[in-house]
Design an enzyme around this catalytic site. Structure first.
Site, PDB file in Angstrom:
ATOM      1  N   GLN B 126       0.912  -1.218   0.111  1.00 53.58           N
ATOM      2  CA  GLN B 126       0.199  -0.051  -0.067  1.00 53.58           C
ATOM      3  C   GLN B 126       0.905   1.310  -0.006  1.00 53.58           C
ATOM      4  O   GLN B 126       1.848   1.511   0.822  1.00 53.58           O
ATOM      5  CB  GLN B 126      -0.845  -0.044   1.300  1.00 53.58           C
ATOM      6  CG  GLN B 126      -1.761   1.094   1.435  1.00 53.58           C
ATOM      7  CD  GLN B 126      -2.851   1.180   2.502  1.00 53.58           C
ATOM      8  OE1 GLN B 126      -2.186   0.745   3.585  1.00 53.58           O
ATOM      9  NE2 GLN B 126      -3.788   1.441   2.537  1.00 53.58           N
ATOM     10  N   GLY B 127       0.706   2.119  -0.911  1.00 52.23           N
ATOM     11  CA  GLY B 127       1.299   3.466  -0.904  1.00 52.23           C
ATOM     12  C   GLY B 127       0.372   4.523  -0.768  1.00 52.23           C
ATOM     13  O   GLY B 127       0.035   5.384  -1.619  1.00 52.23           O
ATOM     14  N   TYR B 128      -0.009   4.844   0.568  1.00 51.39           N
ATOM     15  CA  TYR B 128      -1.071   5.808   1.097  1.00 51.39           C
ATOM     16  C   TYR B 128      -0.166   6.860   1.947  1.00 51.39           C
ATOM     17  O   TYR B 128      -0.163   7.944   1.328  1.00 51.39           O
ATOM     18  CB  TYR B 128      -2.163   5.314   1.924  1.00 51.39           C
ATOM     19  CG  TYR B 128      -3.264   4.902   1.103  1.00 51.39           C
ATOM     20  CD1 TYR B 128      -3.353   4.407  -0.090  1.00 51.39           C
ATOM     21  CD2 TYR B 128      -4.396   4.833   2.028  1.00 51.39           C
ATOM     22  CE1 TYR B 128      -4.434   3.932  -0.685  1.00 51.39           C
ATOM     23  CE2 TYR B 128      -5.451   4.495   1.045  1.00 51.39           C
ATOM     24  CZ  TYR B 128      -5.755   4.100  -0.126  1.00 51.39           C
ATOM     25  OH  TYR B 128      -6.655   3.652  -0.938  1.00 51.39           O
ATOM     26  N   SER B 129       0.548   6.460   3.041  1.00 48.98           N
ATOM     27  CA  SER B 129       0.784   7.438   3.926  1.00 48.98           C
ATOM     28  C   SER B 129       2.167   8.047   3.440  1.00 48.98           C
ATOM     29  O   SER B 129       2.839   7.413   2.724  1.00 48.98           O
ATOM     30  CB  SER B 129       1.290   6.887   5.269  1.00 48.98           C
ATOM     31  OG  SER B 129       0.148   6.423   5.824  1.00 48.98           O
ATOM     32  N   GLU B 244     -10.798  -1.643   4.826  1.00 49.91           N
ATOM     33  CA  GLU B 244      -9.779  -1.741   5.833  1.00 49.91           C
ATOM     34  C   GLU B 244     -10.415  -2.100   7.094  1.00 49.91           C
ATOM     35  O   GLU B 244      -9.752  -2.777   7.809  1.00 49.91           O
ATOM     36  CB  GLU B 244      -8.683  -0.822   5.570  1.00 49.91           C
ATOM     37  CG  GLU B 244      -7.367  -1.214   6.456  1.00 49.91           C
ATOM     38  CD  GLU B 244      -6.341  -0.228   6.547  1.00 49.91           C
ATOM     39  OE1 GLU B 244      -6.507   0.823   6.012  1.00 49.91           O
ATOM     40  OE2 GLU B 244      -5.300  -0.459   6.876  1.00 49.91           O
ATOM     41  N   SER B 381      -5.855   6.004  13.083  1.00 45.30           N
ATOM     42  CA  SER B 381      -5.416   5.920  14.559  1.00 45.30           C
ATOM     43  C   SER B 381      -6.752   5.643  15.436  1.00 45.30           C
ATOM     44  O   SER B 381      -7.759   6.318  14.586  1.00 45.30           O
ATOM     45  CB  SER B 381      -4.611   6.962  15.005  1.00 45.30           C
ATOM     46  OG  SER B 381      -5.415   8.142  15.146  1.00 45.30           O
ATOM     47  N   ASN B 382      -6.732   5.354  16.471  1.00 43.75           N
ATOM     48  CA  ASN B 382      -7.932   5.250  17.240  1.00 43.75           C
ATOM     49  C   ASN B 382      -8.381   6.511  17.613  1.00 43.75           C
ATOM     50  O   ASN B 382      -9.768   6.606  17.399  1.00 43.75           O
ATOM     51  CB  ASN B 382      -7.883   4.379  18.590  1.00 43.75           C
ATOM     52  CG  ASN B 382      -7.605   2.997  18.329  1.00 43.75           C
ATOM     53  OD1 ASN B 382      -7.350   2.385  17.233  1.00 43.75           O
ATOM     54  ND2 ASN B 382      -7.468   2.057  19.206  1.00 43.75           N
ATOM     55  N   GLU B 383      -7.768   7.559  17.546  1.00 37.66           N
ATOM     56  CA  GLU B 383      -8.454   8.969  17.556  1.00 37.66           C
ATOM     57  C   GLU B 383      -9.086   9.387  16.380  1.00 37.66           C
ATOM     58  O   GLU B 383     -10.164   9.744  16.513  1.00 37.66           O
ATOM     59  CB  GLU B 383      -7.196   9.703  17.591  1.00 37.66           C
ATOM     60  CG  GLU B 383      -6.501   9.997  19.448  1.00 37.66           C
ATOM     61  CD  GLU B 383      -5.818   8.639  19.506  1.00 37.66           C
ATOM     62  OE1 GLU B 383      -5.174   8.177  18.740  1.00 37.66           O
ATOM     63  OE2 GLU B 383      -5.431   8.383  20.501  1.00 37.66           O
TER      64      GLU B 383
END
Lengths: 382, 396
Positions: B126-129, B244, B381-383
């Site tokens: 995956q090339g996202y971040s 996801e 992230s969970n936030e």
């Protein structure tokens, strides 16, 4: 796996909700609590007309025979409205005890009157539901004398005892009379029976019961030795109480979200602040985990598999108990000063959750009970 | 409401169990159950075995070579695989790029890529971040400039999982720098062997190299490898992320780890007494066990509610948070259970403070604790998940 409710069950929920929305406003509720009787006869009659009092009565005896899932839904609605009427005590637990444990003569004596709402019955057993915590009093004894039973002892904090026409009192048989536990239908005004009545923190009437040489006839004894069967009734009641707590949590949570949308500070609704948004997301997660366990408790509370049933009920009390504490405390916190006032309903819902946490065995005692299972060899999760 | 599996579902479950008993290679299973570092070849082998059985893609519809299983059957399959110690099927091909291709790809892309994902021939990453675009994905900077039938891609991707093994990468790239951040993004499929790509592994807290930085230096990508429309990549990216989150739920893994924790607590002694007999420890174990039971039901409720929806709803965020909290708490409790024996981490010869037979096993507990800190960070992230709950469920 099926999480849907039947059309009949859905209708039952809807009509219970409608009845309570129309007849149980905040104002009406306040009047009921401060009335001398502490409950509304008129609401009780309407419960009967809707069939709610017969939900746990077999069809051949004139009831709806709804079972645990219907009871779950009705109790959710009762929790949403925060009723103080003895629905859980009389229509669920005592009715269930009579329907399941008593002779056919006793059933025809009591069930029609429970169904019509002319009699309120209350089960007087210790509040611990057999979990690790000790009963407050553990000294009620029944002794056989000729064709009667003589009861002696005390029962602690029996919800709705002051409203009851008849109390179903559990007592250990004394050595001379046999073994095990007996259950006895005792009129509330029986000579020698004394109530020390009070209002509980969550606005319901309750009493300690003192029994001094209370004599009841032979035919007042319900079932034989109920030591093995009474826990099933209590677990059924605990599951119903879990459902009620879900209704309370739902309402408290939606009130809080609404409040945060409406309350403006620093030029915007406080619900826009991320710290509060995250708090509410956490409240929702507690609530959904709690709902899952209330479903599981309702599904298992009638099972004959005692060990599994007990584990599920303990699990439900733990998860819902923790949710009750977190959601309750945060609901007050997010309402700020207003949450502290008697005027808003938040605090009243909060107090009902407080009662939930300790009734039928506290969160902590159920956690210990559940944890003890890990001492058994090769035990696995549920 | 009926909270047991039906006879048919139980039969299905039994069928999966029998298959696993007969076909999950022992060496792979042991590495998995011992918590050893994943071997890439294990993941490849397992995919080939599943594909041979016709179970290569549990979540795909039949027309693309999937199983056509119901959501509950898929759940049971994942559960049994995890309990048996099967390696995970990597989500990047099967559960991320594949649904995007099925929905937005053209027939040529579908016919070329999907069978190769299914057979395990293509390993996807995956090339996202990017270094400057994590939670705020829309601020990504990797550029793709059109040059005839090609895009020329230049930029840097970060936190790319297991890209060192990958054959292909799906990338979000900026094709219109003048548009609003979400508007100028396209979705490209890039061959990892293309000239100009450099993969540099990042060493993590546990010493492993699970993630990479990937540099693109004037990499030429055929326009034919763009999915859907130019500048519409954000729509596809969001579709993918919805999938996801739904896939992070992990009841089976948590259940297996809890059993392992129970075994550890039964053998670890404190003052000569098994840890399991210590009331405080036992209560923490019980609390987690109950949480997991509730979570199992919550997961099944979300699955049932999603059954008739095209893509999972925001409830998936609840599952992501809870699933990762439970796994992290289990790994914490394991760490607490082994006490000071958590400290020896790497050694030529195991120190005598740790029984030789336990060495491998105990040092993996520390490694897992370190590694599992990632769970509440990745996949949104969970936030971020809490933001989603607040906005999409609570409408705040």
């Amino acid at each position: 796996m099926d999480f849907s409710f039947s059309d009949e069950q859905q209708m039952l929920l809807d009509s219970t909700r409608r009845l309570l929305t129309d007849n149980y406003s905040v104002q009406q509720r306040r009047q009921i609590i401060s009335s001398p009787e502490g409950y509304s006869r008129s609401i009780w009659r309407q419960f009967s007309e809707l069939g709610l009092l017969g939900l746990n009565i077999p069809a051949e005896e004139g009831g709806l025979e709804g079972g645990a899932i219907s009871t779950l839904l009705v109790c959710v609605a009762m929790g949403e409205a925060l009723i103080v009427e003895p629905y859980m005590s009389s229509a669920v637990m005592a009715t269930r005890a009579i329907a399941k444990l008593s002779s056919s003569a006793q059933r025809s004596e009591w069930l029609p009157r429970l169904n019509s709402g002319t009699v309120i019955a209350v089960l007087a057993h210790d509040q611990t539901n057999g979990a690790a915590a000790q009963a407050v009093f553990d000294d009620t004894v029944a002794a056989r004398s000729q064709n009667a039973w003589r009861l002696q002892g005390r029962k602690a904090i029996v919800y709705h005892a002051p409203l009851a026409d008849v109390l179903l009192i559990s007592a250990k048989l004394d050595a001379a009379s046999g073994t095990g536990t007996g259950l006895f239908a005792v009129p509330r005004d029986a000579p020698g029976l004394r109530l020390e009545a009070f209002t509980t923190v969550d606005g319901q009437r309750a009493a300690d019961i003192v029994l001094e040489n209370v004599e009841v006839p032979d035919h007042a004894r319900i079932g034989g030795d109920v030591s093995a069967t009474l826990p099933m009734v209590l677990d059924y009641g605990a599951a119903a109480l879990c459902s009620e707590a879900i209704g309370v949590l739902d309402k408290l949570f939606s009130m809080t979200v609404e409040y945060c949308r409406a309350r403006v500070q620093f030029g915007q609704p406080i619900g826009r602040f991320q710290a509060l948004q995250h708090r509410m997301a956490e409240m929702l997660m507690h609530l959904e985990q709690a709902r899952s366990m209330a479903y599981l408790a309702a599904f298992w509370c009638e099972s004959e598999e005692a060990s599994r049933r007990a584990a599920v009920l303990s699990g439900a009390k733990v998860i819902i108990g923790r949710a009750a504490r977190f959601v309750g405390q945060q609901a007050i916190q997010l309402h700020g000063g207003m949450g502290m006032t008697d005027e808003l309903m938040v605090g009243h819902y909060f107090k009902r959750l407080l009662a939930f946490e300790v009734r039928f065995g506290s969160t902590e005692s159920h956690l210990q009970e559940y944890a003890a299972r890990f001492l058994e060899p090769d035990r696995d999760g549920l | 409401m009926y909270l047991n599996y039906t006879t048919e579902q139980n039969r299905f479950r039994e069928q999966v169990r029998l298959f696993l008993r007969a076909n999950l290679p022992e060496d792979i299973r042991d590495r998995s159950l011992n918590g050893e570092e994943r071997v890439a070849e294990d993941i490849r082998r397992w995919q080939r075995i599943l594909h041979a059985q016709g179970w290569g893609a549990a979540s795909w519809p039949k027309e693309f070579g999937g199983t056509g299983w119901s959501p509950i059957e898929r759940y049971l399959f994942d559960l049994e695989c995890a309990l048996a110690g099967a390696p995970p099927q990597l989500p990047f091909g099967l559960k991320m790029v594949a649904p995007v291709l099925m929905r937005f790809g053209n027939p040529r892309q579908q016919q070329y890529f999907l069978p190769r994902i299914l057979s395990g021939e293509h390993w996807w990453c995956q090339g996202y971040s990017e270094p400057g675009a994590g939670s705020d994905l829309a601020s990504l900077k990797t550029r793709a400039v059109r040059d005839g039938d090609y895009y020329v891609v230049t930029g840097q991707k970060a936190w790319n999982t297991l890209g060192q093994n990958a054959d292909w990468i799906f990338c979000l790239v900026r094709t219109d720098p003048s548009a609003k951040p979400q508007r100028g993004i396209s979705f490209l499929l890039i061959d990892m062997r293309a000239p100009g790509i450099t993969v540099k592994p990042t060493t993590l807290l546990d010493g492993t190299q699970e993630v990479n930085e990937i540099w693109f230096d004037n990499v030429r990508v055929p326009v034919a490898n763009r999915v859907g429309e130019e500048n519409q990549g954000w729509t596809y990216a969001k579709y993918l992320l919805g999938h996801e989150r739904a896939n992070i739920a992990s009841v089976g893994t948590s259940r297996r780890q809890l059993r392992q924790l129970q075994r550890i607590a039964a053998t670890q002694l404190r003052h000569g007494v098994p840890l399991l007999r210590e009331p405080r420890f036992r209560a923490r174990l019980a609390q987690l066990d109950i949480e997991l039971t509730a979570f199992e039901i919550t997961t099944l409720r979300v699955i049932a509610a999603d059954e008739n929806k095209a893509a999972p709803g925001p409830e998936a965020s609840i599952l992501k948070i809870k699933a990762t909290e439970i796994l992290q708490q289990i790994s914490e409790l394991m760490l607490d259970a082994i006490g000071i024996q958590a400290l020896p981490f790497s050694a030529a010869v195991p120190p005598s403070s740790v029984p030789r037979s336990e060495w491998q096993h105990l040092s993996r507990i520390t490694a897992q604790y370190l590694n599992f800190r990632k769970l509440s960070i990745y996949g949104g992230s969970n936030e971020i998940q809490k933001n989603i709950i607040a906005h999409l469920i609570l409408d705040l």
